[in-house]
Design a protein around this motif. Sequence first.
Motif, short mmCIF file in Angstrom:
data_model
loop_
_atom_site.label_atom_id
_atom_site.label_comp_id
_atom_site.label_asym_id
_atom_site.label_seq_id
_atom_site.Cartn_x
_atom_site.Cartn_y
_atom_site.Cartn_z
N SER A 5 0.86 -1.07 -0.04
CA SER A 5 0.21 0.03 0.10
C SER A 5 0.94 1.51 -0.01
CB SER A 5 -0.74 -0.37 0.74
OG SER A 5 -1.79 1.27 1.19
N ALA A 7 2.70 2.82 2.34
CA ALA A 7 4.16 2.93 3.29
C ALA A 7 5.44 2.29 2.15
CB ALA A 7 3.67 2.62 4.05
N ASP A 29 -0.87 -9.02 0.79
CA ASP A 29 -2.37 -9.79 0.68
C ASP A 29 -3.66 -9.27 0.07
OD1 ASP A 29 -3.73 -7.88 2.73
OD2 ASP A 29 -3.68 -9.32 3.78
N GLU A 30 -3.84 -7.84 0.10
CA GLU A 30 -5.18 -7.49 -0.93
C GLU A 30 -4.11 -7.65 -2.44
OE1 GLU A 30 -7.23 -3.89 -0.07
OE2 GLU A 30 -5.19 -3.16 1.00
N ARG A 37 -6.47 5.24 0.29
CA ARG A 37 -7.43 5.37 1.07
C ARG A 37 -8.27 6.44 1.54
NH1 ARG A 37 -6.90 -0.04 2.89
NH2 ARG A 37 -3.62 -0.89 2.10
N LYS A 42 -14.01 9.56 1.65
CA LYS A 42 -14.36 10.92 1.41
C LYS A 42 -14.93 10.61 0.26
CE LYS A 42 -10.94 13.04 4.01
NZ LYS A 42 -10.18 11.78 3.72
N ALA A 73 1.81 -12.88 3.77
CA ALA A 73 2.98 -12.96 5.11
C ALA A 73 3.00 -13.64 5.99
CB ALA A 73 3.87 -12.67 5.23
N THR A 100 3.08 -3.47 6.57
CA THR A 100 1.84 -4.17 6.88
C THR A 100 0.41 -3.17 7.29
OG1 THR A 100 2.58 -5.69 8.61
CG2 THR A 100 2.70 -6.57 6.16
N ARG A 120 -11.84 0.01 5.72
CA ARG A 120 -10.27 -0.28 6.01
C ARG A 120 -9.58 -0.03 4.39
NH1 ARG A 120 -6.00 2.23 8.79
NH2 ARG A 120 -4.50 1.90 7.01
N ASP A 267 1.59 2.69 8.96
CA ASP A 267 0.80 2.96 10.31
C ASP A 267 1.23 1.09 10.82
OD1 ASP A 267 -0.55 4.28 8.83
OD2 ASP A 267 -2.93 3.68 8.98
N TRP A 316 -4.92 15.30 7.34
CA TRP A 316 -6.04 16.23 7.36
C TRP A 316 -6.96 15.43 7.58
CZ3 TRP A 316 -2.82 13.63 3.52
CH2 TRP A 316 -3.41 13.10 3.04
#
Lengths: 382, 120
Positions: A5, A7, A29-30, A37, A42, A73, A100, A120, A267, A316
């Motif tokens: 994602s 990061a 894994d997606e 995101r 929004k 993983a 992750t 999420r 995250d 933000w």
Amino acid sequence: MVGASLAGLSAARSLRKQGYDGRLVVIGDELHRPYDRPPLSKEFLAGTLGEADLALEAQDEDLGAQWLLGTRATGLDRADRAVRLADGREVRVDGLVIATGAAARRLPGSDGLAGVHVLRTLDDARALRDELARGGRLVVIGGGFIGAEVASTAYALGLDVTVVEVAPTPLAGPLGATMGGIVSGLHADHGVRLLCGVGVKGLSGERCVDAVLLEDGRSIPADIVVVGVGARPCVEWLEGSGVELDNGVKCGADGRTALAGVVAVGDCANWYDPRAGAHRRVEHWTGARERPDAAVATLLAGGAVVPGVPRPPYFWSDQYGVRIQFAGHAAGADSVSVEEGAVDDRNVLAVYRRAGDPVAVLGMNQPRLFTRWRKQLAASTS
Amino acid sequence: MKIPACRLADLPRGEAFRLDIDPPVSVFHTDDGELFAIDDTCTHQDASLADGWLEGCEVECPLHASKFDLRTGAVDAPPAKLPVRTHEVVVEDGMIHVRVSTDAPNLPPCVASRLAGGTA
Ligand SMILES: Cc1cc2nc3c(=O)[nH]c(=O)nc-3n(C[C@H](O)[C@H](O)[C@H](O)COP(=O)(O)OP(=O)(O)OC[C@H]3O[C@@H](n4cnc5c(N)ncnc54)[C@H](O)[C@@H]3O)c2cc1C
Ligand code: FES
């Protein structure tokens, strides 16, 4: 790279930018390519942005990486220096970036009840968007940023919205009680009910949810429920690997972990923040985008670089057409003062200070002044 | 079309001046003393780049941190995906002028629809 994602992608970019031209494997894994995101609560939820708009990669971008998508993983073998995958394969690595992220917390006992959502992933957002389009009564559990944004989007779509928050004031953690109260005042401004200081006992309904039951005995009728009660770092797969876990992956000020050749970003990472003098797990977009640069530098140098001081955390949020921006740490401030604008107009710039020194800044519809203060914060404490 | 913006003496280094034409254009005075003009509206959403974080020859969007190169208009990484237009800057008698590019601007969807007379 584990986690495909923001990061993980940012780390892959940093690696190439910093001259790494070896083999690069990105495990996620997606099934989706990296996507953004923030719009999920929004514009995407509102239907004004489509899936193609969410792509985080530029159209002609090619990082020369091997993408193992749809692959989880499940472990890290420190002796073999290998990442174990759910399908039984192993990927041997010389360096590892853990990215992750986090997963939405769920309400115990809410599984299997139709009409109950978390938010999420893109798949979560698709399901919620389709359901919101049918209208009805929405109860949002949790008055944090994601809950508040869902409430604001659903309000604009014409739903009847109630927000339930267990704390006396929503957003008091990130913004402090005074400004948390002011920002969450946006709900009442628009006729969205906000119930504070009351916990949720459970949900009622046979197959579909029909009400949210509160601890004070009240029952709030609901056709759709969104559970927005925070996220937990996705680090179970690292248990027993030698990577130290403490509210995510415990990291130094440049993302280094307890294991050589392993860094963590985004995250899932609990970085040491020299400004705060403590570890902080920052769950914001900008940190996931910027910090991989430092982590990758550390990885490539084998840890032999002195970490710089990262910019103060920034995030933000967009709610009811108001642009909310925040930088720094509200915890530890002993005063908040409005420097510009007026609280009642929801157009305000507020500065948080500790012993007279600015430590954080909040803007509502004040991008110009906010950027000035954000720059000043970065300069004053670095 | 050459449009007067502001006096050079009134635009300190590190600052930007927003010219309220349609679409707006901003003139940046870098810390090294160079002047650049680019479209003021970020190509991602409705943000004014004059409000952004100027560092070297780059300005970072005040909202979501995409960075635009003032020399070329190129964007470094998403969320913004398209470049901004660059415009020629001319200083005459202490006055900064902008010669506005005739290329089509890359306005974000919400602003483009507003300019086209749609609802935003
Ligand atoms: C609805 C929503 C709205 C948001 N709005 C804002 C906002 O307005 N402003 C702001 O600053 N931030 C916002 N954020 C936060 C921001 O999106 C996150 O900070 C950012 O996505 C973090 O990126 P990440 O790559 O660290 O983690 P994530 O984006 O969570 O990505 C982690 C990835 O790793 C994958 N993964 C997890 N475990 C494994 C495993 N074992 N093996 C392989 N892959 C794995 C996950 O599936 C996921 O794809 C929002 C977040 C959400 C969900
Ligand atoms: S508005 Fe500029 S990056 Fe989003």
